[in-house]
Design a protein around this motif. Structure first.
Motif, mmCIF file in Angstrom:
data_model
loop_
_atom_site.group_PDB
_atom_site.id
_atom_site.type_symbol
_atom_site.label_atom_id
_atom_site.label_comp_id
_atom_site.label_asym_id
_atom_site.label_seq_id
_atom_site.Cartn_x
_atom_site.Cartn_y
_atom_site.Cartn_z
ATOM 1 N N LEU A 73 0.771 -0.937 -0.193
ATOM 2 C CA LEU A 73 -0.321 -0.318 0.046
ATOM 3 C C LEU A 73 0.941 1.392 -0.618
ATOM 4 O O LEU A 73 1.045 1.991 -0.744
ATOM 5 N N ALA A 74 1.633 1.085 0.526
ATOM 6 C CA ALA A 74 2.830 2.410 0.828
ATOM 7 C C ALA A 74 3.660 2.715 -0.429
ATOM 8 O O ALA A 74 3.266 3.381 -1.388
ATOM 9 N N GLN A 75 3.575 1.467 -1.453
ATOM 10 C CA GLN A 75 4.405 1.533 -2.637
ATOM 11 C C GLN A 75 3.830 2.386 -3.593
ATOM 12 O O GLN A 75 3.866 2.886 -4.367
ATOM 13 N N GLN A 76 2.329 1.066 -3.263
ATOM 14 C CA GLN A 76 1.224 2.009 -4.880
ATOM 15 C C GLN A 76 0.529 3.737 -4.493
ATOM 16 O O GLN A 76 0.920 4.250 -4.729
ATOM 17 N N GLN A 77 1.431 4.162 -3.139
ATOM 18 C CA GLN A 77 0.700 5.291 -2.625
ATOM 19 C C GLN A 77 1.497 6.318 -3.253
ATOM 20 O O GLN A 77 1.484 7.057 -3.763
ATOM 21 N N ALA A 78 2.966 5.966 -3.563
ATOM 22 C CA ALA A 78 4.059 6.569 -3.313
ATOM 23 C C ALA A 78 4.490 7.059 -4.857
ATOM 24 O O ALA A 78 4.218 7.921 -5.373
ATOM 25 N N ALA A 79 3.276 5.780 -5.705
ATOM 26 C CA ALA A 79 3.905 5.142 -6.602
ATOM 27 C C ALA A 79 2.945 7.009 -7.774
ATOM 28 O O ALA A 79 3.032 7.454 -8.603
ATOM 29 N N ALA A 83 3.503 10.086 -9.768
ATOM 30 C CA ALA A 83 2.631 10.325 -10.938
ATOM 31 C C ALA A 83 2.434 11.852 -10.853
ATOM 32 O O ALA A 83 2.101 12.330 -11.970
ATOM 33 N N GLU A 84 1.383 11.772 -9.906
ATOM 34 C CA GLU A 84 0.192 13.214 -9.537
ATOM 35 C C GLU A 84 1.662 14.471 -10.029
ATOM 36 O O GLU A 84 1.322 15.885 -10.606
ATOM 37 N N ARG A 85 3.207 14.087 -8.889
ATOM 38 C CA ARG A 85 3.923 15.384 -8.910
ATOM 39 C C ARG A 85 4.459 15.641 -10.592
ATOM 40 O O ARG A 85 3.777 16.330 -11.067
ATOM 41 N N GLU A 86 4.439 14.643 -11.563
ATOM 42 C CA GLU A 86 4.698 14.473 -12.105
ATOM 43 C C GLU A 86 4.267 15.154 -13.289
ATOM 44 O O GLU A 86 4.593 15.878 -13.775
ATOM 45 N N ARG A 87 2.777 14.880 -13.265
ATOM 46 C CA ARG A 87 1.535 14.883 -14.040
ATOM 47 C C ARG A 87 1.529 16.577 -14.208
ATOM 48 O O ARG A 87 1.245 17.348 -15.041
ATOM 49 N N GLN A 88 1.552 17.337 -12.308
ATOM 50 C CA GLN A 88 1.417 18.577 -12.277
ATOM 51 C C GLN A 88 3.008 19.194 -12.735
ATOM 52 O O GLN A 88 3.054 20.336 -13.076
ATOM 53 N N GLN A 89 3.953 18.844 -13.028
ATOM 54 C CA GLN A 89 5.423 19.384 -12.916
ATOM 55 C C GLN A 89 5.287 19.153 -14.579
ATOM 56 O O GLN A 89 6.032 20.694 -15.225
ATOM 57 N N GLN A 90 4.344 18.549 -15.354
ATOM 58 C CA GLN A 90 4.476 18.279 -16.721
ATOM 59 C C GLN A 90 3.693 19.221 -16.830
ATOM 60 O O GLN A 90 3.919 20.307 -18.366
ATOM 61 N N ALA A 91 2.948 19.884 -16.650
ATOM 62 C CA ALA A 91 1.013 21.010 -16.820
ATOM 63 C C ALA A 91 1.622 22.552 -16.802
ATOM 64 O O ALA A 91 1.508 22.908 -17.972
ATOM 65 N N LEU A 92 2.868 22.098 -15.621
ATOM 66 C CA LEU A 92 3.578 23.274 -15.497
ATOM 67 C C LEU A 92 3.983 24.079 -16.280
ATOM 68 O O LEU A 92 4.278 25.036 -17.493
#
Length: 214
Positions: A73-79, A83-92
């Motif tokens: 669960l911790a690995q899934q949450q970290a993933a 992914a959300e950070r990468e998506r936000q960074q890509q959007a920026l």
């Protein structure tokens, strides 16, 4: 030849022998009972030890499963967070590229220099063969060895600067095969700059189609 002892004397002697044997029989019986009791105690202790070991194994197995579940669960949450950070960074980054592109195109349209592209130039349609020449220019940069049935088409929007430098590219219509779509986008990145059209210009926005077999 001596005469046999009187019957009363013989009976008395047998009774004495029987009395003497009673303690031995009692001791043997008690010893047998002790052995049986000790054996039963050992067997019970063995069963109890086996039960404790079984419970310990089950508890250890449950603890290992719970730990593995927590780690999963911790690995899934970290993933998901990554992914959300990468998506936000890509959007920026995409928003920043769009702002830079609009700023550069606006400056080019307002400068009036011979190489600048005003609104009339941006609206001018490219020549009929220009898109095909651009696809042929980009195709050598495509690295793709898979076999894609049906020869599907990936449609990509490419944005450029006035000198043909590629600013961004994005997939408009997927071919249905992710590997081919990604190979096309990587090839456009490697191309870096597009050749000018017959009129000496490069449109700011181009829609290009790529098929695996052309």
């Amino acid at each position: 030849m001596s005469a046999p002892p009187p019957s009363g004397e013989a009976s008395s002697r047998d009774a004495d022998i029987a009395v003497q044997r009673q303690p031995d029989v009692q001791r043997q019986r008690e010893a047998a009972q002790r052995l049986a009791t000790e054996r039963a105690q050992r067997e019970r202790a063995t069963r109890e030890q086996a039960e404790r070991e079984r419970q310990a194994r089950e508890q250890a197995a449950r603890a290992a499963q719970e730990k593995a579940a927590r780690e999963r669960l911790a690995q899934q949450q970290a993933a998901r967070e990554r992914a959300e950070r990468e998506r936000q960074q890509q959007a920026l980054l995409e928003a920043e590229r769009q702002r830079n592109l609009e700023r550069i195109l606006g400056q080019a349209g307002a400068s009036g220099a011979p190489t600048a592209r005003g609104s009339a130039e941006r609206d001018a349609a490219p020549s009929a063969s220009y898109a095909g020449r651009l696809v042929a220019h980009i195709r050598p940069h495509i690295v793709f060895t898979d076999t894609v049935p049906g020869n599907p088409r990936a449609e990509v929007e490419v944005r450029t600067l006035p000198d043909g430098t590629i600013v961004s590219s994005r997939l408009l219509t997927s071919s249905g095969h992710r590997a081919w779509d990604e190979a096309v986008l990587r090839a456009i990145e490697r191309t870096a700059r597009l050749p000018r059209d017959e009129n000496g210009r490069v449109p700011p926005t181009l829609i290009l189609g790529f098929r695996p077999q052309e």
